[in-house]
Enzyme design. Sequence first.
Site, PDB file in Angstrom:
ATOM      1  N   ASN A 158      35.760 -32.484  42.583  1.00  0.00           N
ATOM      2  CA  ASN A 158      35.433 -33.405  41.502  1.00  0.00           C
ATOM      3  C   ASN A 158      33.967 -33.816  41.637  1.00  0.00           C
ATOM      4  O   ASN A 158      33.559 -34.376  42.656  1.00  0.00           O
ATOM      5  CB  ASN A 158      36.315 -34.648  41.589  1.00  0.00           C
ATOM      6  CG  ASN A 158      36.081 -35.559  40.394  1.00  0.00           C
ATOM      7  OD1 ASN A 158      36.658 -35.382  39.343  1.00  0.00           O
ATOM      8  ND2 ASN A 158      35.186 -36.524  40.573  1.00  0.00           N
TER       9      ASN A 158
ATOM     10  N   GLN B  81      -0.383  11.054  15.542  1.00  0.00           N
ATOM     11  CA  GLN B  81      -1.093  11.326  14.284  1.00  0.00           C
ATOM     12  C   GLN B  81      -2.316  10.417  14.232  1.00  0.00           C
ATOM     13  O   GLN B  81      -2.182   9.206  14.136  1.00  0.00           O
ATOM     14  CB  GLN B  81      -0.172  11.036  13.088  1.00  0.00           C
ATOM     15  CG  GLN B  81      -0.830  11.370  11.749  1.00  0.00           C
ATOM     16  CD  GLN B  81      -0.188  10.647  10.575  1.00  0.00           C
ATOM     17  OE1 GLN B  81       0.559   9.688  10.749  1.00  0.00           O
ATOM     18  NE2 GLN B  81      -0.478  11.098   9.378  1.00  0.00           N
TER      19      GLN B  81
ATOM     20  N   LYS C 137      22.540 -24.368  37.205  1.00  0.00           N
ATOM     21  CA  LYS C 137      21.639 -23.221  37.384  1.00  0.00           C
ATOM     22  C   LYS C 137      21.931 -22.555  38.716  1.00  0.00           C
ATOM     23  O   LYS C 137      22.081 -23.247  39.727  1.00  0.00           O
ATOM     24  CB  LYS C 137      20.186 -23.691  37.360  1.00  0.00           C
ATOM     25  CG  LYS C 137      19.183 -22.556  37.445  1.00  0.00           C
ATOM     26  CD  LYS C 137      17.936 -22.914  38.241  1.00  0.00           C
ATOM     27  CE  LYS C 137      18.223 -22.931  39.726  1.00  0.00           C
ATOM     28  NZ  LYS C 137      17.008 -23.140  40.552  1.00  0.00           N
TER      29      LYS C 137
ATOM     30  N   ARG D  82       1.100  -4.899   5.750  1.00  0.00           N
ATOM     31  CA  ARG D  82       1.691  -5.977   4.950  1.00  0.00           C
ATOM     32  C   ARG D  82       2.541  -6.940   5.776  1.00  0.00           C
ATOM     33  O   ARG D  82       2.953  -7.983   5.301  1.00  0.00           O
ATOM     34  CB  ARG D  82       2.515  -5.367   3.798  1.00  0.00           C
ATOM     35  CG  ARG D  82       1.654  -4.729   2.729  1.00  0.00           C
ATOM     36  CD  ARG D  82       2.457  -3.841   1.782  1.00  0.00           C
ATOM     37  NE  ARG D  82       2.709  -2.506   2.343  1.00  0.00           N
ATOM     38  CZ  ARG D  82       3.373  -1.532   1.711  1.00  0.00           C
ATOM     39  NH1 ARG D  82       3.869  -1.755   0.504  1.00  0.00           N
ATOM     40  NH2 ARG D  82       3.554  -0.358   2.277  1.00  0.00           N
TER      41      ARG D  82
ATOM     42  N   ASN E 296       8.502  -3.598   4.384  1.00  0.00           N
ATOM     43  CA  ASN E 296       7.038  -3.598   4.332  1.00  0.00           C
ATOM     44  C   ASN E 296       6.471  -4.983   4.615  1.00  0.00           C
ATOM     45  O   ASN E 296       5.351  -5.110   5.073  1.00  0.00           O
ATOM     46  CB  ASN E 296       6.558  -3.118   2.960  1.00  0.00           C
ATOM     47  CG  ASN E 296       6.896  -1.647   2.729  1.00  0.00           C
ATOM     48  OD1 ASN E 296       6.890  -0.844   3.664  1.00  0.00           O
ATOM     49  ND2 ASN E 296       7.207  -1.301   1.504  1.00  0.00           N
TER      50      ASN E 296
ATOM     51  N   GLY F   1       8.770   5.192  -4.550  1.00  0.00           N
ATOM     52  CA  GLY F   1       8.455   6.307  -5.429  1.00  0.00           C
ATOM     53  C   GLY F   1       9.592   6.519  -6.424  1.00  0.00           C
ATOM     54  O   GLY F   1      10.758   6.316  -6.109  1.00  0.00           O
TER      55      GLY F   1
ATOM     56  N   ALA G 198       6.554   6.927  12.203  1.00  0.00           N
ATOM     57  CA  ALA G 198       6.281   5.561  12.661  1.00  0.00           C
ATOM     58  C   ALA G 198       4.812   5.372  13.026  1.00  0.00           C
ATOM     59  O   ALA G 198       4.473   4.558  13.874  1.00  0.00           O
ATOM     60  CB  ALA G 198       7.165   5.234  13.860  1.00  0.00           C
ATOM     61  N   ALA G 199       3.938   6.114  12.363  1.00  0.00           N
ATOM     62  CA  ALA G 199       2.526   6.041  12.748  1.00  0.00           C
ATOM     63  C   ALA G 199       1.744   5.010  11.945  1.00  0.00           C
ATOM     64  O   ALA G 199       0.665   4.595  12.340  1.00  0.00           O
ATOM     65  CB  ALA G 199       1.874   7.413  12.597  1.00  0.00           C
TER      66      ALA G 199
HETATM   67  C1  UD1 Z   1       7.116   5.899   1.126  1.00  0.00           C
HETATM   68  C2  UD1 Z   1       7.247   7.029   0.092  1.00  0.00           C
HETATM   69  C3  UD1 Z   1       7.946   6.486  -1.141  1.00  0.00           C
HETATM   70  C4  UD1 Z   1       9.295   5.951  -0.742  1.00  0.00           C
HETATM   71  C5  UD1 Z   1       9.148   4.893   0.342  1.00  0.00           C
HETATM   72  C6  UD1 Z   1      10.513   4.468   0.861  1.00  0.00           C
HETATM   73  C7  UD1 Z   1       5.364   8.552   0.349  1.00  0.00           C
HETATM   74  C8  UD1 Z   1       4.029   8.957  -0.162  1.00  0.00           C
HETATM   75  N1  UD1 Z   1       5.935   7.529  -0.266  1.00  0.00           N
HETATM   76  O1  UD1 Z   1       6.261   4.911   0.569  1.00  0.00           O
HETATM   77  O2  UD1 Z   1       8.105   7.516  -2.123  1.00  0.00           O
HETATM   78  O3  UD1 Z   1       9.945   5.397  -1.881  1.00  0.00           O
HETATM   79  O4  UD1 Z   1       8.408   5.420   1.443  1.00  0.00           O
HETATM   80  O5  UD1 Z   1      10.380   3.547   1.896  1.00  0.00           O
HETATM   81  O6  UD1 Z   1       5.864   9.161   1.273  1.00  0.00           O
HETATM   82  N2  UD1 Z   1       3.544   6.836   8.062  1.00  0.00           N
HETATM   83  C9  UD1 Z   1       3.024   7.666   9.048  1.00  0.00           C
HETATM   84  N3  UD1 Z   1       1.787   8.158   8.886  1.00  0.00           N
HETATM   85  C10 UD1 Z   1       1.027   7.910   7.784  1.00  0.00           C
HETATM   86  C11 UD1 Z   1       1.576   7.076   6.786  1.00  0.00           C
HETATM   87  C12 UD1 Z   1       2.848   6.556   6.950  1.00  0.00           C
HETATM   88  O7  UD1 Z   1       3.674   7.926  10.058  1.00  0.00           O
HETATM   89  O8  UD1 Z   1      -0.087   8.411   7.721  1.00  0.00           O
HETATM   90  C13 UD1 Z   1       4.906   6.285   8.259  1.00  0.00           C
HETATM   91  C14 UD1 Z   1       4.926   4.784   8.316  1.00  0.00           C
HETATM   92  O9  UD1 Z   1       4.831   4.317   9.648  1.00  0.00           O
HETATM   93  C15 UD1 Z   1       6.287   4.455   7.719  1.00  0.00           C
HETATM   94  C16 UD1 Z   1       6.520   5.597   6.758  1.00  0.00           C
HETATM   95  O10 UD1 Z   1       5.687   6.645   7.152  1.00  0.00           O
HETATM   96  O11 UD1 Z   1       7.307   4.460   8.681  1.00  0.00           O
HETATM   97  C17 UD1 Z   1       6.269   5.204   5.307  1.00  0.00           C
HETATM   98  O12 UD1 Z   1       4.952   4.758   5.139  1.00  0.00           O
HETATM   99  P1  UD1 Z   1       4.606   3.641   4.063  1.00  0.00           P
HETATM  100  O13 UD1 Z   1       3.133   3.509   3.999  1.00  0.00           O
HETATM  101  O14 UD1 Z   1       5.401   2.420   4.327  1.00  0.00           O
HETATM  102  O15 UD1 Z   1       5.118   4.365   2.717  1.00  0.00           O
HETATM  103  P2  UD1 Z   1       5.657   3.647   1.420  1.00  0.00           P
HETATM  104  O16 UD1 Z   1       4.491   3.119   0.652  1.00  0.00           O
HETATM  105  O17 UD1 Z   1       6.722   2.712   1.762  1.00  0.00           O
HETATM  106 CA    CA Z   2       7.531   1.741   3.661  1.00  0.00          CA
END
Ligand code: UD1
Ligand code: CA
Length: 461
Positions: A377, A74, A351, A17, A228, A141, A11-12
Amino acid sequence: MSEELAVVILAAGQGTRMKSSLPKVLHPLAGKPMLTYSLDLAAQLGTNLPVLVIGHEAEAVKTAAEGRARFVEQSPQLGTGHAVLQTAPVLEGHCQEVIVFHADMPLFRFETLHALIDHHRARRAALTVLTVEAGDPRGFGRIVRDDAARITGIVEERDATPAQLAIRELNTAMYVFDAGWLWAHLPHLPLSPKGEYYLTDLVTMAASEGKDVESLLCADPNEALGINTRVHLAEAEAILRKRINEKLMLAGVTIIDPVTTYIEAGVQIGADTLIYPNTHLQGHTVIGIGCTIGPNTIVRDSAIGNRCQIQASVVESATLEDDVDVGPFGHLRKGAYLCQGVHMGNFGEVKNSRLGPRTKMGHFSYLGDADIGADVNIGCGTITCNYDGSRKHKTIIGKGAFIGSDTMLRAPVTIGEGAITGAGSVVTRDVPDGAIVFGVPARIQTANQETSGESKQDNNS
Ligand code: UD1
Ligand code: CA
């Protein structure tokens, strides 16, 4: 401390978007922050607290997950592989398996998670990935397989060839890893063309080493909805809404039109309750059996008893005992407490007040900071004048009192049991039990005074 299975939630990321000042994973979904769904999943596994990787808006995310996760920061955010690497100081040497998923994928069911872990264990794989087949690839992916259908890699959309783009088996980004293999390989991830360390590249590494890469297909593509953008958020909301409504219907609640019935995840409803369209049930709301709610009603953080009827009204932080009816066009605000059998008709506002059993308040009234007995009443247009410009004051009305239409009760004031106020009275002083008052300001009617004929007239019916 040793643990068999560790949970890592990512969740970093910034969630650019979403175009929002609020971190993506804190956007509400069916009344709860998106992140809560991942934390709930982890909690169902019954393992040690999950490790949440935070970075962007770390403090806000941490606060939202306080007590439900361990935190690893991170910074900078160099990709999903780099994110998992940050958990090594906490987890390496302390677990046999690691399950990883993303906090922006809130719709996974526990059963799916469980099936993935079982599959991984049965095959003794180095890693097992949950995949999904979907017509719309949504930027996920692609799962690349060789002629023998073995997984050879996962290629991100931005790096894919036209032939790979046509693949419809997608990476849900939920994985189970053999922990020893994971920690040995994570530090060696290559830098991607985007300048990030992709967790997905571990799949290519395992396959090229001849390791067993397993996969499980997620049967319901809706579970693998990643968020996203706000368009995705609305799609997820609709799926969750459908799930919540279907669960309630299967438990005996009638929902006339599920598409226009908005019930949040934390709401409980008893059997044989009927819900009309355009009803919003929110927060910590509990509704009993046999009620009729809506249409056009909002109930938030309230407790509703059995056999209540609420029509076209707004109910916030209120309590209704059994057999209460409200509306149309009622507004119950914080601290409204309606005892059994209360009738509150149109255009009423209550209230911080208690209305005793069977008390009736038919039309156009405001009761604030009042304590009202049983069988009272409240005539049309009655108002508690509870605010003197700086402070709030209390109105007390004894049981069986009859408040005539358009009575103004200037608080603090007490109306005795069985007392009567005439229509249009402005009551500025306490009224004894059984007394009749009328006029402006209201005076007690004595034995030799003629009843005006209007004094006890009321249009409650
Ligand atoms: C990622 C996957 C993709 C998959 C998709 C499904 C990779 C490279 N790609 O793409 O194959 O189909 O998820 O949803 O893994 N995050 C971090 N640190 C970072 C980057 C991201 O904690 O440095 C966390 C984000 O907060 C998020 C998750 O990882 O919760 C996914 O990151 P995001 O950039 O949304 O990846 P996608 O492009 O969706
Ligand atoms: Ca994502």
